[in-house]
Design a protein around this motif. Sequence first.
Motif, PDB file in Angstrom:
ATOM      1  N   ARG A 114      36.479  48.278  39.484  1.00  0.00           N
ATOM      2  CA  ARG A 114      36.356  47.118  38.425  1.00  0.00           C
ATOM      3  C   ARG A 114      36.034  45.755  38.685  1.00  0.00           C
ATOM      4  O   ARG A 114      35.114  45.400  37.734  1.00  0.00           O
ATOM      5  CB  ARG A 114      37.603  47.112  37.625  1.00  0.00           C
ATOM      6  CG  ARG A 114      38.380  48.287  36.951  1.00  0.00           C
ATOM      7  CD  ARG A 114      39.461  48.056  36.027  1.00  0.00           C
ATOM      8  NE  ARG A 114      40.034  49.412  35.731  1.00  0.00           N
ATOM      9  CZ  ARG A 114      39.531  50.028  34.680  1.00  0.00           C
ATOM     10  NH1 ARG A 114      38.337  49.619  34.058  1.00  0.00           N
ATOM     11  NH2 ARG A 114      40.127  50.994  33.999  1.00  0.00           N
ATOM     12  N   GLU A 115      36.190  45.555  39.874  1.00  0.00           N
ATOM     13  CA  GLU A 115      35.762  44.030  40.293  1.00  0.00           C
ATOM     14  C   GLU A 115      34.137  44.155  40.719  1.00  0.00           C
ATOM     15  O   GLU A 115      33.487  43.117  40.122  1.00  0.00           O
ATOM     16  CB  GLU A 115      36.496  43.718  41.512  1.00  0.00           C
ATOM     17  CG  GLU A 115      36.120  42.464  42.409  1.00  0.00           C
ATOM     18  CD  GLU A 115      36.165  41.092  41.199  1.00  0.00           C
ATOM     19  OE1 GLU A 115      35.210  40.242  41.404  1.00  0.00           O
ATOM     20  OE2 GLU A 115      37.128  41.398  40.264  1.00  0.00           O
ATOM     21  N   LYS A 131      32.149  44.422  37.193  1.00  0.00           N
ATOM     22  CA  LYS A 131      31.913  43.164  36.778  1.00  0.00           C
ATOM     23  C   LYS A 131      31.290  42.177  37.303  1.00  0.00           C
ATOM     24  O   LYS A 131      30.393  41.650  36.893  1.00  0.00           O
ATOM     25  CB  LYS A 131      33.559  42.435  36.827  1.00  0.00           C
ATOM     26  CG  LYS A 131      33.640  41.272  35.899  1.00  0.00           C
ATOM     27  CD  LYS A 131      34.945  40.629  35.736  1.00  0.00           C
ATOM     28  CE  LYS A 131      35.315  39.500  35.154  1.00  0.00           C
ATOM     29  NZ  LYS A 131      36.535  38.795  34.918  1.00  0.00           N
ATOM     30  N   SER A 140      29.192  45.405  31.149  1.00  0.00           N
ATOM     31  CA  SER A 140      30.238  45.155  30.215  1.00  0.00           C
ATOM     32  C   SER A 140      31.111  46.052  30.234  1.00  0.00           C
ATOM     33  O   SER A 140      32.436  45.704  29.773  1.00  0.00           O
ATOM     34  CB  SER A 140      29.232  45.167  28.782  1.00  0.00           C
ATOM     35  OG  SER A 140      28.836  46.440  28.674  1.00  0.00           O
ATOM     36  N   TRP A 148      33.138  46.892  32.575  1.00  0.00           N
ATOM     37  CA  TRP A 148      34.373  47.047  33.751  1.00  0.00           C
ATOM     38  C   TRP A 148      35.576  47.154  33.537  1.00  0.00           C
ATOM     39  O   TRP A 148      36.411  47.375  34.448  1.00  0.00           O
ATOM     40  CB  TRP A 148      33.907  45.586  34.407  1.00  0.00           C
ATOM     41  CG  TRP A 148      34.443  44.112  33.683  1.00  0.00           C
ATOM     42  CD1 TRP A 148      33.716  43.542  32.653  1.00  0.00           C
ATOM     43  CD2 TRP A 148      35.669  43.816  33.403  1.00  0.00           C
ATOM     44  NE1 TRP A 148      34.228  42.773  31.850  1.00  0.00           N
ATOM     45  CE2 TRP A 148      35.613  42.601  32.709  1.00  0.00           C
ATOM     46  CE3 TRP A 148      36.850  44.052  34.313  1.00  0.00           C
ATOM     47  CZ2 TRP A 148      36.884  41.907  32.360  1.00  0.00           C
ATOM     48  CZ3 TRP A 148      38.161  43.357  33.940  1.00  0.00           C
ATOM     49  CH2 TRP A 148      37.953  42.005  33.067  1.00  0.00           C
ATOM     50  N   ASP A 149      36.056  46.731  32.465  1.00  0.00           N
ATOM     51  CA  ASP A 149      37.443  47.117  31.912  1.00  0.00           C
ATOM     52  C   ASP A 149      37.730  48.197  31.178  1.00  0.00           C
ATOM     53  O   ASP A 149      38.718  48.418  30.528  1.00  0.00           O
ATOM     54  CB  ASP A 149      37.949  45.681  31.378  1.00  0.00           C
ATOM     55  CG  ASP A 149      37.268  45.326  30.097  1.00  0.00           C
ATOM     56  OD1 ASP A 149      36.413  46.084  29.678  1.00  0.00           O
ATOM     57  OD2 ASP A 149      37.787  44.686  29.132  1.00  0.00           O
TER      58      ASP A 149
END
Length: 270
Positions: free
Chosen positions: A154-155, A158, A163, A165-166
Amino acid sequence: MDKLTQLQTLFAEMEQALIAYSGGIDSTLVAKVAYDVLGEKALAVTAVSPSLLPEELDDAQTQAETIGIRHELVETQEMDNPNYTSNPVNRCYFCKSELHDTLKPLAIARGYPYVMDGVNADDLQDYRPGIQAAKERGARSPLAEVGISKADVREITKQLGLSWWDKPSQPCLSSRFPYGEEITVAKLQRVGRAEIYLRQQGWKKLRVRSAGDTARIELPPDKIKDFVIATDLAQLTAKFQGLGFMFVTLDLEGYQSGKLNRVLEKAETR
């Protein structure tokens, strides 16, 4: 050397890559980095079957287009295998066997030495029989090889400005059924449509677990109260019953990945 650089170096050494690309955040990161390093020598391939949510396929296609990577679809036939549809505890082994038995010949025919998957370092600590099937067929797991965890995925996603990433994790629909309950196309479609309906109502991170004719909705614990207050429960029940469920319940403990594996942990303590 940071983990992203390590991943880039790994792909540069491979020179070309075929990625088993589901559209989930893990395999999408593999596809993104592979394309950034290798360009047209990277190919993402998505396996299409009844266990893939239609919205997940749409996301996979949109994300591949955003990344720029070449993207192809293949059909897999795990539903023809009774070892899969009988839903044993190692069901994922037969699913991944079908996937890699489909992708490996394609990779060989196109001149790719390996099939890459999206297994991350955290996955190696969980009960994942599908990982064994992939390894037996020579697949590689770049994220796991360089020690990239789910949080790292995720990091880095991002960091790369993507967009999604979450984006919530979305395992195949067969994971919604308790071990031993037969999996059918109708059941997969029923639970898939139920989850799509809830997402359309604004609930993004969720599961609809299915046991017989009962649907059990799982939401993050901090969202349960909001869900009960904001939802027309009668309308929701009618919608689910229209999909074929007889009973609709809400899990008061809340969503937790891998919850169905508790039966395995309980069996080990006996």
